[in-house]
Design a protein around this motif. Sequence first.
Motif, PDB file in Angstrom:
ATOM      1  N   LEU A   1       0.829  -1.203   0.000  1.00 13.65           N
ATOM      2  CA  LEU A   1       0.000   0.000   0.000  1.00 13.65           C
ATOM      3  C   LEU A   1       0.866   1.256   0.000  1.00 13.65           C
ATOM      4  O   LEU A   1       0.564   2.240  -0.713  1.00 13.65           O
ATOM      5  N   ASP A   2       1.933   1.256   0.789  1.00 18.52           N
ATOM      6  CA  ASP A   2       2.831   2.407   0.815  1.00 18.52           C
ATOM      7  C   ASP A   2       3.452   2.645  -0.562  1.00 18.52           C
ATOM      8  O   ASP A   2       3.545   3.793  -1.023  1.00 18.52           O
ATOM      9  N   SER A   3       3.856   1.577  -1.229  1.00 14.93           N
ATOM     10  CA  SER A   3       4.461   1.750  -2.560  1.00 14.93           C
ATOM     11  C   SER A   3       3.425   2.221  -3.568  1.00 14.93           C
ATOM     12  O   SER A   3       3.727   3.049  -4.435  1.00 14.93           O
ATOM     13  N   ARG A   4       2.187   1.752  -3.468  1.00 19.29           N
ATOM     14  CA  ARG A   4       1.118   2.217  -4.364  1.00 19.29           C
ATOM     15  C   ARG A   4       0.842   3.701  -4.141  1.00 19.29           C
ATOM     16  O   ARG A   4       0.680   4.474  -5.087  1.00 19.29           O
ATOM     17  N   ILE A   5       0.774   4.068  -2.855  1.00 17.32           N
ATOM     18  CA  ILE A   5       0.502   5.470  -2.541  1.00 17.32           C
ATOM     19  C   ILE A   5       1.633   6.353  -3.042  1.00 17.32           C
ATOM     20  O   ILE A   5       1.408   7.430  -3.625  1.00 17.32           O
ATOM     21  N   ALA A   6       2.847   5.883  -2.850  1.00 17.73           N
ATOM     22  CA  ALA A   6       4.001   6.653  -3.315  1.00 17.73           C
ATOM     23  C   ALA A   6       3.992   6.751  -4.839  1.00 17.73           C
ATOM     24  O   ALA A   6       4.294   7.807  -5.413  1.00 17.73           O
TER      25      ALA A   6
ATOM     26  N   ALA B   1      11.126   2.048  -6.903  1.00 15.40           N
ATOM     27  CA  ALA B   1      10.215   0.918  -6.845  1.00 15.40           C
ATOM     28  C   ALA B   1      10.451   0.104  -5.579  1.00 15.40           C
ATOM     29  O   ALA B   1      11.556  -0.358  -5.332  1.00 15.40           O
ATOM     30  N   GLY B   2       9.395  -0.076  -4.787  1.00 12.99           N
ATOM     31  CA  GLY B   2       9.468  -0.920  -3.598  1.00 12.99           C
ATOM     32  C   GLY B   2      10.121  -0.253  -2.413  1.00 12.99           C
ATOM     33  O   GLY B   2      10.092  -0.789  -1.325  1.00 12.99           O
ATOM     34  N   SER B   3      10.759   0.917  -2.573  1.00  6.95           N
ATOM     35  CA  SER B   3      11.444   1.518  -1.434  1.00  6.95           C
ATOM     36  C   SER B   3      10.523   2.408  -0.630  1.00  6.95           C
ATOM     37  O   SER B   3      10.730   2.620   0.540  1.00  6.95           O
ATOM     38  N   GLY B   4       9.515   2.966  -1.259  1.00  5.27           N
ATOM     39  CA  GLY B   4       8.574   3.828  -0.560  1.00  5.27           C
ATOM     40  C   GLY B   4       9.141   5.203  -0.300  1.00  5.27           C
ATOM     41  O   GLY B   4       8.547   5.995   0.425  1.00  5.27           O
ATOM     42  N   THR B   5      10.300   5.556  -0.888  1.00  6.06           N
ATOM     43  CA  THR B   5      10.890   6.872  -0.667  1.00  6.06           C
ATOM     44  C   THR B   5      10.726   7.709  -1.932  1.00  6.06           C
ATOM     45  O   THR B   5      10.678   7.187  -3.043  1.00  6.06           O
ATOM     46  N   ILE B   6      10.696   8.996  -1.771  1.00  4.51           N
ATOM     47  CA  ILE B   6      10.512   9.919  -2.887  1.00  4.51           C
ATOM     48  C   ILE B   6      11.855  10.578  -3.175  1.00  4.51           C
ATOM     49  O   ILE B   6      12.499  11.096  -2.284  1.00  4.51           O
ATOM     50  N   ARG B   7      12.252  10.557  -4.463  1.00  4.09           N
ATOM     51  CA  ARG B   7      13.574  11.088  -4.816  1.00  4.09           C
ATOM     52  C   ARG B   7      13.525  12.583  -5.074  1.00  4.09           C
ATOM     53  O   ARG B   7      14.447  13.286  -4.762  1.00  4.09           O
ATOM     54  N   GLU B   8      12.461  13.028  -5.687  1.00  7.56           N
ATOM     55  CA  GLU B   8      12.336  14.467  -5.912  1.00  7.56           C
ATOM     56  C   GLU B   8      11.321  14.986  -4.927  1.00  7.56           C
ATOM     57  O   GLU B   8      10.555  14.224  -4.352  1.00  7.56           O
ATOM     58  N   GLY B   9      11.260  16.240  -4.743  1.00  7.94           N
ATOM     59  CA  GLY B   9      10.403  16.846  -3.738  1.00  7.94           C
ATOM     60  C   GLY B   9       8.967  16.384  -3.796  1.00  7.94           C
ATOM     61  O   GLY B   9       8.523  15.756  -4.727  1.00  7.94           O
ATOM     62  N   GLY B  10       8.226  16.703  -2.813  1.00 10.11           N
ATOM     63  CA  GLY B  10       6.825  16.329  -2.760  1.00 10.11           C
ATOM     64  C   GLY B  10       6.572  15.396  -1.602  1.00 10.11           C
ATOM     65  O   GLY B  10       7.477  14.981  -0.895  1.00 10.11           O
ATOM     66  N   SER B  11       5.348  15.043  -1.439  1.00  2.69           N
ATOM     67  CA  SER B  11       4.940  14.194  -0.333  1.00  2.69           C
ATOM     68  C   SER B  11       4.510  12.845  -0.872  1.00  2.69           C
ATOM     69  O   SER B  11       4.209  12.698  -2.051  1.00  2.69           O
ATOM     70  N   ALA B  12       4.452  11.873   0.003  1.00  4.51           N
ATOM     71  CA  ALA B  12       3.992  10.550  -0.382  1.00  4.51           C
ATOM     72  C   ALA B  12       2.483  10.539  -0.572  1.00  4.51           C
ATOM     73  O   ALA B  12       1.933   9.584  -1.070  1.00  4.51           O
ATOM     74  N   TYR B  13       1.823  11.623  -0.171  1.00 10.69           N
ATOM     75  CA  TYR B  13       0.381  11.704  -0.300  1.00 10.69           C
ATOM     76  C   TYR B  13       0.028  12.680  -1.405  1.00 10.69           C
ATOM     77  O   TYR B  13       0.786  13.601  -1.733  1.00 10.69           O
ATOM     78  N   ALA B  14      -1.155  12.489  -1.950  1.00 12.10           N
ATOM     79  CA  ALA B  14      -1.551  13.279  -3.114  1.00 12.10           C
ATOM     80  C   ALA B  14      -1.732  14.750  -2.784  1.00 12.10           C
ATOM     81  O   ALA B  14      -1.505  15.613  -3.623  1.00 12.10           O
ATOM     82  N   GLY B  15      -2.120  15.064  -1.576  1.00 14.36           N
ATOM     83  CA  GLY B  15      -2.374  16.455  -1.228  1.00 14.36           C
ATOM     84  C   GLY B  15      -1.114  17.256  -1.056  1.00 14.36           C
ATOM     85  O   GLY B  15      -1.140  18.484  -1.123  1.00 14.36           O
ATOM     86  N   GLY B  16      -0.003  16.649  -0.838  1.00 11.34           N
ATOM     87  CA  GLY B  16       1.248  17.360  -0.663  1.00 11.34           C
ATOM     88  C   GLY B  16       1.411  17.939   0.718  1.00 11.34           C
ATOM     89  O   GLY B  16       2.472  18.423   1.059  1.00 11.34           O
ATOM     90  N   GLY B  17       0.395  17.943   1.549  1.00  7.72           N
ATOM     91  CA  GLY B  17       0.492  18.541   2.867  1.00  7.72           C
ATOM     92  C   GLY B  17       0.810  17.535   3.951  1.00  7.72           C
ATOM     93  O   GLY B  17       0.765  17.869   5.125  1.00  7.72           O
TER      94      GLY B  17
END
Length: 176
Positions: free
Chosen positions: A134-139, A152-168
């Motif tokens: 679920l975390d990887s899908r959300i990411a 892929a599979g790490s759940g981390t974001i390489r460029e700015g932004g949030s793991a959630y769609a709202g960004g907040g």
Amino acid sequence: MLQGGTEHTAGGKAPEVTLANAVKDLGWKDFTELPKRPCVRDALLTGIGSGFAFGGVKTIFGAAVWTSCSYAVASFCFGSVGMYQYCLYRRQAEKDGMMRVIDVMNKKDIERKAREQRKEKVKQERRLNKDEELDSRIAAMSGKNEGTVVAAGSGTIREGGSAYAGGGGRPWWKVW
């Protein structure tokens, strides 16, 4: 003589074993409490019954009174002792059986607990795998929405932004 004294300690001597000493130590309570001991009541009842039966049969078939009484007493003694020994054997067999039952119950309990632990471990692994998925899908979804690249599979974001769609920092499905 002091308690525990024998011929080897402080000059004491062991008391003589005689019939008079044995009778002297007997009390009325010894006879009244006898049937309350395990197996004694059954043994006495069996002895009385067998003594009555053998003595009566001897008398009916024309034996002398002395002979009939002798058979009655002998059958009482042998019947009582035999029944007492048989009752003790049954009690020991019952104890052994109960010990086996307890051992089997303990083994089954240990197996049941081990089975429950294995099931719980499998559930926990599934839950962790599902959470990671679920975390990887959300990411991945947030990466598509904001144009970020997600490993892929790490759940981390390489460029700015949030793991959630709202960004907040809040998930998109929570409106509160």
